[in-house]
Design a protein around this motif. Structure first.
Motif, PDB file in Angstrom:
ATOM      1  N   ALA A 195       0.824  -1.203   0.000  1.00 46.50           N
ATOM      2  CA  ALA A 195       0.000   0.000   0.000  1.00 46.50           C
ATOM      3  C   ALA A 195       0.865   1.262   0.000  1.00 46.50           C
ATOM      4  CB  ALA A 195      -0.928  -0.007   1.214  1.00 46.50           C
ATOM      5  N   ALA A 196       2.025   1.183   0.645  1.00 48.04           N
ATOM      6  CA  ALA A 196       2.937   2.331   0.675  1.00 48.04           C
ATOM      7  C   ALA A 196       3.730   2.453  -0.620  1.00 48.04           C
ATOM      8  CB  ALA A 196       3.889   2.207   1.862  1.00 48.04           C
ATOM      9  N   ALA A 197       4.002   1.322  -1.268  1.00 49.79           N
ATOM     10  CA  ALA A 197       4.820   1.333  -2.481  1.00 49.79           C
ATOM     11  C   ALA A 197       4.096   1.937  -3.678  1.00 49.79           C
ATOM     12  CB  ALA A 197       5.266  -0.089  -2.827  1.00 49.79           C
ATOM     13  N   VAL A 198       2.762   1.989  -3.654  1.00 51.57           N
ATOM     14  CA  VAL A 198       2.006   2.462  -4.811  1.00 51.57           C
ATOM     15  C   VAL A 198       2.236   3.943  -5.090  1.00 51.57           C
ATOM     16  CG1 VAL A 198       0.216   0.717  -4.539  1.00 51.57           C
ATOM     17  CG2 VAL A 198      -0.052   2.927  -3.404  1.00 51.57           C
ATOM     18  N   MET A 199       2.710   4.689  -4.113  1.00 52.48           N
ATOM     19  CA  MET A 199       2.952   6.102  -4.370  1.00 52.48           C
ATOM     20  C   MET A 199       4.152   6.316  -5.295  1.00 52.48           C
ATOM     21  SD  MET A 199       4.549   7.513  -0.775  1.00 52.48           S
ATOM     22  CE  MET A 199       4.644   9.180  -1.407  1.00 52.48           C
ATOM     23  N   VAL A 200       4.979   5.271  -5.423  1.00 51.34           N
ATOM     24  CA  VAL A 200       6.099   5.318  -6.357  1.00 51.34           C
ATOM     25  C   VAL A 200       5.799   4.484  -7.600  1.00 51.34           C
ATOM     26  CG1 VAL A 200       8.541   4.740  -6.678  1.00 51.34           C
ATOM     27  CG2 VAL A 200       7.765   5.738  -4.527  1.00 51.34           C
ATOM     28  N   ASP A 201       5.225   3.311  -7.387  1.00 53.24           N
ATOM     29  CA  ASP A 201       4.948   2.401  -8.502  1.00 53.24           C
ATOM     30  C   ASP A 201       3.615   1.718  -8.236  1.00 53.24           C
ATOM     31  OD1 ASP A 201       4.838   0.455 -10.428  1.00 53.24           O
ATOM     32  OD2 ASP A 201       6.847  -0.341 -10.058  1.00 53.24           O
ATOM     33  N   SER A 202       2.577   2.142  -8.959  1.00 55.32           N
ATOM     34  CA  SER A 202       1.227   1.621  -8.713  1.00 55.32           C
ATOM     35  C   SER A 202       1.092   0.144  -9.072  1.00 55.32           C
ATOM     36  CB  SER A 202       0.198   2.430  -9.514  1.00 55.32           C
ATOM     37  OG  SER A 202       0.480   2.346 -10.913  1.00 55.32           O
ATOM     38  N   ALA A 203       2.040  -0.391  -9.837  1.00 55.38           N
ATOM     39  CA  ALA A 203       1.966  -1.789 -10.265  1.00 55.38           C
ATOM     40  C   ALA A 203       2.828  -2.710  -9.409  1.00 55.38           C
ATOM     41  CB  ALA A 203       2.388  -1.910 -11.732  1.00 55.38           C
ATOM     42  N   TYR A 204       3.535  -2.164  -8.443  1.00 54.66           N
ATOM     43  CA  TYR A 204       4.472  -2.989  -7.660  1.00 54.66           C
ATOM     44  C   TYR A 204       3.708  -3.921  -6.714  1.00 54.66           C
ATOM     45  CZ  TYR A 204       8.780  -4.321  -5.315  1.00 54.66           C
ATOM     46  OH  TYR A 204       9.852  -5.033  -4.841  1.00 54.66           O
ATOM     47  N   LYS A 205       4.126  -5.182  -6.688  1.00 52.35           N
ATOM     48  CA  LYS A 205       3.543  -6.185  -5.812  1.00 52.35           C
ATOM     49  C   LYS A 205       4.608  -6.670  -4.823  1.00 52.35           C
ATOM     50  CE  LYS A 205      -0.459  -6.247  -7.867  1.00 52.35           C
ATOM     51  NZ  LYS A 205      -1.653  -5.684  -7.178  1.00 52.35           N
ATOM     52  N   VAL A 206       4.371  -6.429  -3.570  1.00 52.47           N
ATOM     53  CA  VAL A 206       5.308  -6.871  -2.533  1.00 52.47           C
ATOM     54  C   VAL A 206       5.128  -8.366  -2.300  1.00 52.47           C
ATOM     55  CG1 VAL A 206       5.966  -6.656  -0.107  1.00 52.47           C
ATOM     56  CG2 VAL A 206       5.385  -4.616  -1.431  1.00 52.47           C
ATOM     57  N   GLN A 207       6.221  -9.099  -2.348  1.00 54.10           N
ATOM     58  CA  GLN A 207       6.174 -10.551  -2.172  1.00 54.10           C
ATOM     59  C   GLN A 207       5.965 -10.923  -0.704  1.00 54.10           C
ATOM     60  OE1 GLN A 207       6.237 -12.707  -4.761  1.00 54.10           O
ATOM     61  NE2 GLN A 207       6.321 -10.895  -6.089  1.00 54.10           N
ATOM     62  N   VAL A 208       4.986 -11.789  -0.451  1.00 55.25           N
ATOM     63  CA  VAL A 208       4.723 -12.241   0.922  1.00 55.25           C
ATOM     64  C   VAL A 208       5.950 -12.940   1.500  1.00 55.25           C
ATOM     65  CG1 VAL A 208       3.349 -13.814   2.338  1.00 55.25           C
ATOM     66  CG2 VAL A 208       2.235 -12.405   0.597  1.00 55.25           C
ATOM     67  N   MET A 209       6.686 -13.670   0.658  1.00 54.78           N
ATOM     68  CA  MET A 209       7.890 -14.378   1.107  1.00 54.78           C
ATOM     69  C   MET A 209       9.146 -13.585   0.750  1.00 54.78           C
ATOM     70  SD  MET A 209       6.812 -18.326   0.294  1.00 54.78           S
ATOM     71  CE  MET A 209       8.014 -19.037   1.429  1.00 54.78           C
ATOM     72  N   GLY A 210       9.000 -12.269   0.693  1.00 58.67           N
ATOM     73  CA  GLY A 210      10.103 -11.404   0.303  1.00 58.67           C
ATOM     74  C   GLY A 210      11.232 -11.308   1.302  1.00 58.67           C
ATOM     75  N   ASN A 211      11.001 -11.745   2.542  1.00 59.93           N
ATOM     76  CA  ASN A 211      12.049 -11.739   3.568  1.00 59.93           C
ATOM     77  C   ASN A 211      12.427 -13.155   4.000  1.00 59.93           C
ATOM     78  OD1 ASN A 211      10.487  -8.886   5.228  1.00 59.93           O
ATOM     79  ND2 ASN A 211      11.920  -8.910   3.532  1.00 59.93           N
ATOM     80  N   TYR A 212      11.962 -14.149   3.254  1.00 61.43           N
ATOM     81  CA  TYR A 212      12.031 -15.533   3.714  1.00 61.43           C
ATOM     82  C   TYR A 212      13.446 -16.035   3.944  1.00 61.43           C
ATOM     83  CZ  TYR A 212      11.260 -20.559   3.929  1.00 61.43           C
ATOM     84  OH  TYR A 212      11.256 -21.870   4.324  1.00 61.43           O
ATOM     85  N   PHE A 213      14.349 -15.845   2.979  1.00 58.97           N
ATOM     86  CA  PHE A 213      15.710 -16.369   3.117  1.00 58.97           C
ATOM     87  C   PHE A 213      16.425 -15.759   4.321  1.00 58.97           C
ATOM     88  CE2 PHE A 213      15.678 -16.948  -1.764  1.00 58.97           C
ATOM     89  CZ  PHE A 213      15.032 -18.164  -1.612  1.00 58.97           C
ATOM     90  N   PHE A 214      16.294 -14.450   4.466  1.00 63.05           N
ATOM     91  CA  PHE A 214      16.967 -13.782   5.573  1.00 63.05           C
ATOM     92  C   PHE A 214      16.392 -14.235   6.916  1.00 63.05           C
ATOM     93  CE2 PHE A 214      17.459 -10.315   8.624  1.00 63.05           C
ATOM     94  CZ  PHE A 214      18.817 -10.079   8.546  1.00 63.05           C
ATOM     95  N   MET A 215      15.075 -14.388   7.003  1.00 57.67           N
ATOM     96  CA  MET A 215      14.456 -14.777   8.262  1.00 57.67           C
ATOM     97  C   MET A 215      14.754 -16.223   8.628  1.00 57.67           C
ATOM     98  SD  MET A 215      13.349 -12.167   9.604  1.00 57.67           S
ATOM     99  CE  MET A 215      13.040 -10.457   9.139  1.00 57.67           C
ATOM    100  N   CYS A 216      14.931 -17.083   7.607  1.00 54.79           N
ATOM    101  CA  CYS A 216      15.351 -18.461   7.893  1.00 54.79           C
ATOM    102  C   CYS A 216      16.742 -18.467   8.519  1.00 54.79           C
ATOM    103  CB  CYS A 216      15.359 -19.283   6.607  1.00 54.79           C
ATOM    104  SG  CYS A 216      13.736 -19.816   6.057  1.00 54.79           S
ATOM    105  N   ALA A 217      17.654 -17.717   7.927  1.00 48.40           N
ATOM    106  CA  ALA A 217      19.009 -17.629   8.475  1.00 48.40           C
ATOM    107  C   ALA A 217      18.990 -16.984   9.858  1.00 48.40           C
ATOM    108  CB  ALA A 217      19.905 -16.836   7.523  1.00 48.40           C
ATOM    109  N   SER A 218      18.115 -16.014  10.047  1.00 46.15           N
ATOM    110  CA  SER A 218      18.009 -15.338  11.343  1.00 46.15           C
ATOM    111  C   SER A 218      17.533 -16.286  12.429  1.00 46.15           C
ATOM    112  CB  SER A 218      17.053 -14.147  11.230  1.00 46.15           C
ATOM    113  OG  SER A 218      17.556 -13.168  10.341  1.00 46.15           O
ATOM    114  N   THR A 219      16.723 -17.269  12.058  1.00 50.73           N
ATOM    115  CA  THR A 219      16.253 -18.259  13.030  1.00 50.73           C
ATOM    116  C   THR A 219      17.423 -19.011  13.643  1.00 50.73           C
ATOM    117  OG1 THR A 219      14.173 -18.534  11.812  1.00 50.73           O
ATOM    118  CG2 THR A 219      14.787 -20.291  13.348  1.00 50.73           C
ATOM    119  N   VAL A 220      18.367 -19.403  12.804  1.00 44.27           N
ATOM    120  CA  VAL A 220      19.564 -20.103  13.291  1.00 44.27           C
ATOM    121  C   VAL A 220      20.396 -19.167  14.164  1.00 44.27           C
ATOM    122  CG1 VAL A 220      21.682 -21.291  12.619  1.00 44.27           C
ATOM    123  CG2 VAL A 220      19.591 -21.583  11.256  1.00 44.27           C
ATOM    124  N   LEU A 221      20.594 -17.934  13.704  1.00 42.45           N
ATOM    125  CA  LEU A 221      21.392 -16.959  14.445  1.00 42.45           C
ATOM    126  C   LEU A 221      20.810 -16.709  15.836  1.00 42.45           C
ATOM    127  CD1 LEU A 221      23.601 -14.684  14.541  1.00 42.45           C
ATOM    128  CD2 LEU A 221      21.828 -13.147  13.666  1.00 42.45           C
TER     129      LEU A 221
END
Length: 521
Positions: free
Chosen positions: A204-230
């Protein structure tokens, strides 16, 4: 000489934490303290409203981005006074932890009164190496956020019980679980309820720059998996090397507890656990079978099981049943339950132990709602965000400042989604215009938002944690929890931020179908 210097440093460190604990516990009773907080908000709101304190910024409302001026609202007006009196009951009944804690305790209480939990813990102690207990609890705490807030009311008290069953300090077990559940709230190996929620706000915040941008639900997945181990590693080290040595040896006793071995599992108990296990497997199998059909009542309109779905939204009830059903099976097997009356009495006894929580929940709910009504938290967040936006610096310094700023804001606003609704419209477009993706901005926010959960009374479940701690230490209060959790908070904040910097410097992908950069490459 070196050993002496190290001993002096440790002694000084413990004195500092002990001082924090003494000061905190020297405060009034938690119920009285939250009542004082609420009264302070009333007075502060009146002063701020009289001075015309306000802040202007872009806020997302109903999916639309609008520039909004937020002005402090006084509670010492006709409308404010009316609000305090008319909303008191609703504030209490809609207090987020209230229903979850009471419903969960119905199931957990039956399992505990039947003796199943005690036998299960003894069995876990028997088969689990002691050196693995801490990492297991921290890891399970981090993973529990897939069920939203259920970890607060289920895993944290179980962590304390498991430590005690091993002859270790129960407050250390509580701290380890709390650090995982709350300090590592954003990390996980699977997608939880927080991911789609934050992604929707980011989009919803990204549309002010790009109305077609779709934020990925799993867009933080790799980092958060690694963070779980950390975070599992960090939580284990802090628990074993810092928190538990400071707490020392636990010598307290629970009221009414029999003086018996915490390790030996009798043949009757083994039979009860076997029957309880069969009951649990049958229940889980039925739930899995109910999830299989494409039109299952556990799926949402899009046919999904995870995210904002009936399955996830039912998780507290399912967990309560997962304790209740095996608990009844165990009680009937070992003889602690003879009939339905005994089961109902166990449920009543579990509820009777929640009196302190109910009193604290009432005043805590008023305090949080007053803060929301007066707009003071929103004004603090908007003002801070405006300041950071005015700083034109590179990605790494900006990321570090944003982490610290998010952590600071979390001391005043406990809801991750509420803060992100305020901060996303400022920082998401700013990151995009600098050439960085909304998912990266969201990731940075999540680090700061998690680390200070465990030391702020604004965190919705903070009052619940105090009540859990008082089961083992009647003098425990805000000071006890803050002093115990502060090492986790500081360590997580520093190490997780350094981990983020290394990740960004190496250019590793942060999630599925997501880049560090905008537009996605």
């Amino acid at each position: 000489m070196q050993k002496k210097n190290q001993s002096t440093k440790v002694s000084l460190y413990n004195r500092c934490l002990n001082g924090i604990e003494r000061v905190g516990n020297g405060l009034p009773h938690p119920v009285a303290l939250f009542a004082i907080f609420a009264l302070a908000i009333v007075v502060i709101s009146a002063v701020c409203a009289a001075l015309g304190v306000s802040a202007t910024g872009n806020l997302v409302s109903n999916g639309e981005l609008k520039e909004t001026t937020v002005t402090a609202v006084s509670l010492l007006t006709k409308e404010g006074l009316a609000y305090m009196f008319t909303s008191a009951v609703n504030n209490f009944t809609t207090y987020a932890p209230l229903g979850m804690v009471l419903v969960a305790m119905l199931g957990v209480g039956v399992a505990e009164q039947s003796g199943m939990i005690n036998s299960l813990l003894k069995n876990v102690v028997r088969v689990t190496p002691k050196q693995m207990l801490t990492p297991v609890i921290v890891f399970l705490g981090i993973m529990s956020n897939v069920a939203s807030d259920a970890g607060y009311v289920i895993l944290i008290p179980l962590g304390a019980m498991m430590f005690r069953a091993c002859g270790r300090h129960p407050i250390a077990g509580l701290a380890a679980a709390f650090a995982g559940v709350s300090g590592g709230f954003s990390a996980n190996l699977v997608v939880g309820t927080l991911d789609p929620l934050l992604a929707g706000i980011s989009e919803a915040a990204a549309v002010m720059v790009d109305s077609a941008y779709k934020v990925q639900v799993m867009g933080n997945y790799f980092f958060m998996c690694a963070s779980t181990v950390l975070l599992t590693i960090l939580g284990t080290i802090i628990t074993d090397k810092v928190v538990e040595p400071r707490l020392g040896t636990y010598s307290g006793e629970l009221e009414g507890e029999e003086d018996e071995s915490l390790i030996t599992v009798t043949s009757t108990e083994k039979k009860g656990l076997r029957n309880a296990g069969i009951a649990a497997l049958v229940f889980v199998a039925l739930i899995v079978a109910a999830c299989v059909p494409a039109d299952s009542f556990f799926r949402n309109a899009e046919g999904q099981l995870l995210g904002n779905t009936p399955l996830v939204n039912s998780i507290v009830v399912l967990i309560a049943l997962l304790f209740f059903i095996p608990g009844v099976a165990y009680g009937l097997s070992v003889g602690t339950f003879k009939d339905n009356k005994d089961v109902c009495n166990a449920m009543s006894k579990a509820m009777s132990s929640m009196g302190s929580f109910l009193a604290l929940a009432f005043v805590s709910a008023q305090f949080i709602k007053y803060f929301e009504y007066t707009k003071l938290g929103t004004i603090i967040a908007l003002s801070g965000a405006a300041f950071l936006k005015s700083i034109n610096i590179g990605l790494i310094p900006l990321a570090v400042i944003f982490v610290i700023f998010s952590a600071f804001m979390n001391l005043f606003m406990g809801s991750a989604s509420a803060k992100w609704n305020i901060l996303a419209p400022v920082f998401v477009p700013m990151f995009m215009l600098m050439g960085y993706s909304p998912e990266l901005c969201q990731l940075i926010y999540r680090i700061g938002d998690s680390c200070t959960n465990i030391i702020t009374p604004m965190m919705t479940y903070y009052a619940v944690i105090i009540i859990f701690a008082q089961r083992y230490d009647k003098q425990a209060g805000i000071g006890t929890i803050t002093a115990t959790m502060l090492p986790y908070s500081v360590c997580f904040l520093i190490c997780w931020t350094i981990f983020m910097i290394i990740w960004l410097a190496t250019g590793l992908p942060i999630g599925i179908a997501t880049s560090l950069f905008y537009p996605t490459v």
